[in-house]
Design a protein around this motif. Structure first.
Motif, PDB file in Angstrom:
ATOM      1  N   ALA A  13       0.833  -1.205   0.000  1.00 41.38           N
ATOM      2  CA  ALA A  13       0.000   0.000   0.000  1.00 41.38           C
ATOM      3  C   ALA A  13       0.868   1.257   0.000  1.00 41.38           C
ATOM      4  N   LEU A  14       1.927   1.267   0.786  1.00 39.76           N
ATOM      5  CA  LEU A  14       2.838   2.407   0.823  1.00 39.76           C
ATOM      6  C   LEU A  14       3.506   2.617  -0.530  1.00 39.76           C
ATOM      7  N   LEU A  15       3.926   1.543  -1.154  1.00 41.02           N
ATOM      8  CA  LEU A  15       4.540   1.642  -2.473  1.00 41.02           C
ATOM      9  C   LEU A  15       3.552   2.169  -3.497  1.00 41.02           C
ATOM     10  N   THR A  16       2.305   1.725  -3.431  1.00 42.40           N
ATOM     11  CA  THR A  16       1.276   2.202  -4.353  1.00 42.40           C
ATOM     12  C   THR A  16       1.031   3.696  -4.189  1.00 42.40           C
ATOM     13  N   VAL A  17       0.970   4.156  -2.952  1.00 44.32           N
ATOM     14  CA  VAL A  17       0.766   5.582  -2.689  1.00 44.32           C
ATOM     15  C   VAL A  17       1.949   6.397  -3.211  1.00 44.32           C
ATOM     16  N   LEU A  18       3.154   5.911  -3.014  1.00 46.79           N
ATOM     17  CA  LEU A  18       4.329   6.628  -3.508  1.00 46.79           C
ATOM     18  C   LEU A  18       4.348   6.705  -5.029  1.00 46.79           C
ATOM     19  N   ILE A  19       3.987   5.619  -5.696  1.00 45.39           N
ATOM     20  CA  ILE A  19       3.950   5.621  -7.161  1.00 45.39           C
ATOM     21  C   ILE A  19       2.883   6.588  -7.661  1.00 45.39           C
ATOM     22  N   ALA A  20       1.717   6.595  -7.011  1.00 42.58           N
ATOM     23  CA  ALA A  20       0.650   7.516  -7.403  1.00 42.58           C
ATOM     24  C   ALA A  20       1.071   8.964  -7.199  1.00 42.58           C
TER      25      ALA A  20
END
Length: 63
Positions: free
Chosen positions: A46-53
């Protein structure tokens, strides 16, 4: 690697339960060694997804 899946060679119980002195020492070492070691793998995703977004949004705004 998260320590919730590790098994102690001394007492054969999960390290995150900390049943013996060896478990407790290894659990403390892993917690001090890496902040992300104690995190749930889904939380890391989830953290990685937020950073990519956030990076994608920033790139879109600057273009």
């Amino acid at each position: 690697m998260t320590y919730d899946r590790l098994v102690c060679a001394n007492c054969a119980s999960p390290v995150n339960e900390g049943r013996c002195a060896v478990c407790r020492a290894n659990r403390e070492r892993l917690q001090q060694e890496n902040f992300f070691a104690g995190m749930n793998p889904m939380a890391l995703i989830a953290l990685l997804t937020v950073l990519i977004a956030a990076v994608a949004l920033l790139a879109h705004q600057t273009a």
